[in-house]
Design a protein around this motif. Sequence first.
Motif, PDB file in Angstrom:
ATOM      1  N   THR A  13       0.897  -1.210  -0.100  1.00 54.93           N
ATOM      2  CA  THR A  13      -0.080  -0.149  -0.006  1.00 54.93           C
ATOM      3  C   THR A  13       0.676   1.416   0.091  1.00 54.93           C
ATOM      4  O   THR A  13       2.081   1.057   0.451  1.00 54.93           O
ATOM      5  CB  THR A  13      -0.763   0.043   1.224  1.00 54.93           C
ATOM      6  N   VAL A  14       0.231   2.377  -0.264  1.00 57.10           N
ATOM      7  CA  VAL A  14       1.101   3.396  -0.430  1.00 57.10           C
ATOM      8  C   VAL A  14       1.686   4.021   0.993  1.00 57.10           C
ATOM      9  O   VAL A  14       2.810   4.597   1.185  1.00 57.10           O
ATOM     10  CB  VAL A  14       0.040   4.571  -1.139  1.00 57.10           C
ATOM     11  N   LEU A  15       0.745   3.709   2.093  1.00 55.17           N
ATOM     12  CA  LEU A  15       1.278   3.820   3.418  1.00 55.17           C
ATOM     13  C   LEU A  15       2.466   3.391   3.866  1.00 55.17           C
ATOM     14  O   LEU A  15       3.304   3.858   4.389  1.00 55.17           O
ATOM     15  CB  LEU A  15       0.207   3.768   4.315  1.00 55.17           C
ATOM     16  N   ARG A  16       2.584   1.992   3.239  1.00 53.81           N
ATOM     17  CA  ARG A  16       3.705   1.362   3.530  1.00 53.81           C
ATOM     18  C   ARG A  16       5.058   1.848   2.820  1.00 53.81           C
ATOM     19  O   ARG A  16       5.995   1.693   3.454  1.00 53.81           O
ATOM     20  CB  ARG A  16       3.612  -0.180   3.223  1.00 53.81           C
ATOM     21  N   ILE A  17       4.703   2.446   1.812  1.00 52.31           N
ATOM     22  CA  ILE A  17       5.886   3.046   0.859  1.00 52.31           C
ATOM     23  C   ILE A  17       6.530   4.185   1.848  1.00 52.31           C
ATOM     24  O   ILE A  17       7.330   4.336   1.868  1.00 52.31           O
ATOM     25  CB  ILE A  17       5.494   3.395  -0.479  1.00 52.31           C
ATOM     26  N   VAL A  18       5.368   4.993   2.158  1.00 52.44           N
ATOM     27  CA  VAL A  18       5.634   6.204   2.981  1.00 52.44           C
ATOM     28  C   VAL A  18       6.549   5.876   4.153  1.00 52.44           C
ATOM     29  O   VAL A  18       7.417   6.598   4.530  1.00 52.44           O
ATOM     30  CB  VAL A  18       4.431   7.067   3.211  1.00 52.44           C
ATOM     31  N   GLU A 115      -3.204  11.759  -5.933  1.00 53.20           N
ATOM     32  CA  GLU A 115      -3.958  13.044  -5.888  1.00 53.20           C
ATOM     33  C   GLU A 115      -4.050  13.549  -7.342  1.00 53.20           C
ATOM     34  O   GLU A 115      -5.096  14.230  -7.666  1.00 53.20           O
ATOM     35  CB  GLU A 115      -3.067  14.084  -5.298  1.00 53.20           C
ATOM     36  N   VAL A 116      -3.303  13.237  -8.207  1.00 51.53           N
ATOM     37  CA  VAL A 116      -3.468  13.413  -9.721  1.00 51.53           C
ATOM     38  C   VAL A 116      -2.892  12.306 -10.690  1.00 51.53           C
ATOM     39  O   VAL A 116      -1.762  11.462  -9.964  1.00 51.53           O
ATOM     40  CB  VAL A 116      -2.264  14.608 -10.212  1.00 51.53           C
ATOM     41  N   ILE A 117      -3.398  11.825 -11.434  1.00 51.79           N
ATOM     42  CA  ILE A 117      -3.244  10.797 -12.723  1.00 51.79           C
ATOM     43  C   ILE A 117      -3.242  11.184 -13.749  1.00 51.79           C
ATOM     44  O   ILE A 117      -4.175  12.009 -14.439  1.00 51.79           O
ATOM     45  CB  ILE A 117      -4.307   9.764 -12.378  1.00 51.79           C
ATOM     46  N   ARG A 118      -2.006  11.035 -14.320  1.00 49.87           N
ATOM     47  CA  ARG A 118      -2.076  11.629 -16.060  1.00 49.87           C
ATOM     48  C   ARG A 118      -1.851  10.322 -16.752  1.00 49.87           C
ATOM     49  O   ARG A 118      -0.675   9.599 -16.458  1.00 49.87           O
ATOM     50  CB  ARG A 118      -0.768  12.520 -16.151  1.00 49.87           C
ATOM     51  N   VAL A 119      -2.527   9.979 -17.811  1.00 54.33           N
ATOM     52  CA  VAL A 119      -2.623   8.983 -18.490  1.00 54.33           C
ATOM     53  C   VAL A 119      -2.372   9.187 -20.015  1.00 54.33           C
ATOM     54  O   VAL A 119      -2.976   9.963 -20.611  1.00 54.33           O
ATOM     55  CB  VAL A 119      -3.790   7.970 -18.396  1.00 54.33           C
ATOM     56  N   TYR A 120      -1.463   8.511 -20.544  1.00 49.47           N
ATOM     57  CA  TYR A 120      -1.367   8.490 -22.112  1.00 49.47           C
ATOM     58  C   TYR A 120      -1.682   6.991 -22.630  1.00 49.47           C
ATOM     59  O   TYR A 120      -0.977   6.091 -22.209  1.00 49.47           O
ATOM     60  CB  TYR A 120      -0.013   9.035 -22.651  1.00 49.47           C
ATOM     61  N   GLU A 121      -2.638   7.018 -23.453  1.00 50.06           N
ATOM     62  CA  GLU A 121      -3.308   5.577 -24.109  1.00 50.06           C
ATOM     63  C   GLU A 121      -3.371   5.681 -25.694  1.00 50.06           C
ATOM     64  O   GLU A 121      -3.982   6.413 -25.966  1.00 50.06           O
ATOM     65  CB  GLU A 121      -4.711   5.418 -23.090  1.00 50.06           C
ATOM     66  N   PRO A 122      -2.422   4.937 -26.118  1.00 53.41           N
ATOM     67  CA  PRO A 122      -2.223   5.029 -27.508  1.00 53.41           C
ATOM     68  C   PRO A 122      -3.271   3.704 -27.969  1.00 53.41           C
ATOM     69  O   PRO A 122      -3.385   3.973 -29.109  1.00 53.41           O
ATOM     70  CB  PRO A 122      -0.972   4.465 -27.854  1.00 53.41           C
ATOM     71  N   HIS A 123      -3.604   2.771 -27.401  1.00 53.06           N
ATOM     72  CA  HIS A 123      -4.473   1.442 -27.862  1.00 53.06           C
ATOM     73  C   HIS A 123      -5.946   1.391 -27.670  1.00 53.06           C
ATOM     74  O   HIS A 123      -6.771   1.093 -28.554  1.00 53.06           O
ATOM     75  CB  HIS A 123      -3.673   0.260 -27.719  1.00 53.06           C
ATOM     76  N   TYR A 124      -6.281   1.730 -26.442  1.00 48.39           N
ATOM     77  CA  TYR A 124      -7.652   1.396 -25.993  1.00 48.39           C
ATOM     78  C   TYR A 124      -8.349   2.657 -25.151  1.00 48.39           C
ATOM     79  O   TYR A 124      -7.359   3.479 -24.694  1.00 48.39           O
ATOM     80  CB  TYR A 124      -7.911   0.225 -25.217  1.00 48.39           C
ATOM     81  N   MET A 125      -9.451   2.684 -25.023  1.00 50.47           N
ATOM     82  CA  MET A 125     -10.006   3.517 -24.070  1.00 50.47           C
ATOM     83  C   MET A 125      -9.309   3.380 -22.562  1.00 50.47           C
ATOM     84  O   MET A 125      -9.379   2.182 -22.311  1.00 50.47           O
ATOM     85  CB  MET A 125     -11.472   3.399 -23.719  1.00 50.47           C
ATOM     86  N   THR A 126      -8.802   4.338 -21.548  1.00 50.49           N
ATOM     87  CA  THR A 126      -8.108   4.092 -20.599  1.00 50.49           C
ATOM     88  C   THR A 126      -9.333   3.136 -19.663  1.00 50.49           C
ATOM     89  O   THR A 126     -10.326   3.559 -19.651  1.00 50.49           O
ATOM     90  CB  THR A 126      -7.606   5.361 -19.995  1.00 50.49           C
ATOM     91  N   GLU A 234       0.980  12.865  -0.111  1.00 47.84           N
ATOM     92  CA  GLU A 234       2.046  12.776   0.797  1.00 47.84           C
ATOM     93  C   GLU A 234       3.414  13.206   0.420  1.00 47.84           C
ATOM     94  O   GLU A 234       3.919  12.870  -0.481  1.00 47.84           O
ATOM     95  CB  GLU A 234       2.364  11.041   1.070  1.00 47.84           C
ATOM     96  N   GLN A 235       4.033  14.160   1.132  1.00 45.57           N
ATOM     97  CA  GLN A 235       5.277  14.569   0.592  1.00 45.57           C
ATOM     98  C   GLN A 235       6.295  13.518   0.492  1.00 45.57           C
ATOM     99  O   GLN A 235       7.393  13.749  -0.147  1.00 45.57           O
ATOM    100  CB  GLN A 235       5.672  15.745   1.556  1.00 45.57           C
ATOM    101  N   GLU A 236       6.426  12.454   1.509  1.00 49.13           N
ATOM    102  CA  GLU A 236       7.572  11.504   1.466  1.00 49.13           C
ATOM    103  C   GLU A 236       7.384  10.958   0.132  1.00 49.13           C
ATOM    104  O   GLU A 236       8.371  10.044  -0.019  1.00 49.13           O
ATOM    105  CB  GLU A 236       7.454  10.789   2.491  1.00 49.13           C
ATOM    106  N   LEU A 237       6.332  10.576  -0.394  1.00 49.60           N
ATOM    107  CA  LEU A 237       6.144  10.110  -1.759  1.00 49.60           C
ATOM    108  C   LEU A 237       6.272  10.756  -2.906  1.00 49.60           C
ATOM    109  O   LEU A 237       5.595  11.625  -3.300  1.00 49.60           O
ATOM    110  CB  LEU A 237       4.740   9.112  -1.530  1.00 49.60           C
TER     111      LEU A 237
END
Length: 293
Positions: A13-18, A115-126, A234-237
């Motif tokens: 989980t992200v919390l474990r990474i942090v 908090e933000v997700i940016r996707v580039y998808e060349p083949h199918y709908m994301t 999370e600033q640490e991530l």
Amino acid sequence: MSEALPSGQSAPTVLRIVLGKRLKELRESRDIPLEDAARALSVSHLTIRRIENAQVSLKIPYVRELLRLYAVSDEEARDFTDMAERANEPGWWHNYKTALPDWFRAYVSLETAAEVIRVYEPHYMTGLLQTRDYARTVIRAGFPYEPEEDLERRVELRIRRQALLEKPDAPKLWVVLEEAALRREVGGPAVMRAQIERVMEVAADPRITLRILPLSAGAHSGTSGHMTYFRFHEQELQDIVYTEVGLTSAVYFDQRPDVVAHLEAYTRISRLAAELLPDTRTYLDHLRKEFNR
């Protein structure tokens, strides 16, 4: 290049990474070598490195002993331990682990916490914007010999992920689609028409930005393939970029030069799409009518 996250059963989980990063920062701020921390736990220095890199679960006795070694206050140690216990709890996607490829498990954790997700998808709908029928067709193409029950489990997981967009604190989602991804007929005209209508509906959400890169764009920065860029509260991530490698693996980049290179490429693609096709909604409406047959 670096693989920021482990794949497989231990995808964190992200919390474990942090918390792993916080433990590393505490150790380094006290000038304690890996070997000394390992000696305190009677483990190898590789175990300490795996804890700090979120490659293993946070064993609470180990966490307590490390915090004692790092001279953390009792109050801070209690808070840290409480968070470590929460970090070890499986995410909602744990119930779908048989439907998740090993290399994709960390992705769902990152997606859920971003908090933000940016996707580039060349083949199918994301995936976050796919209808159930569209998703079923795409997944069946990727797993042609999958038993029907297992296939439906994968479809259900994809639809469950979309609940993320309905949360009050939903992430900002930026999507750049290749025009080819919209013109590739998946499941027939009716499925495509419903899919385009779904995209038109969600694109009205101010938290979602959709851009389409027309075929006339020619060669550009994204021709190397799909990418997803995650940014977190999370600033640490630090920011993380996900890219797929072939059919059965992926790479998670977290080193700044790699992340910056991908973000700059994404920015160029997004600007190019906005310049060449500024009126996304009108384009989608025309395309929807083309599938009205």
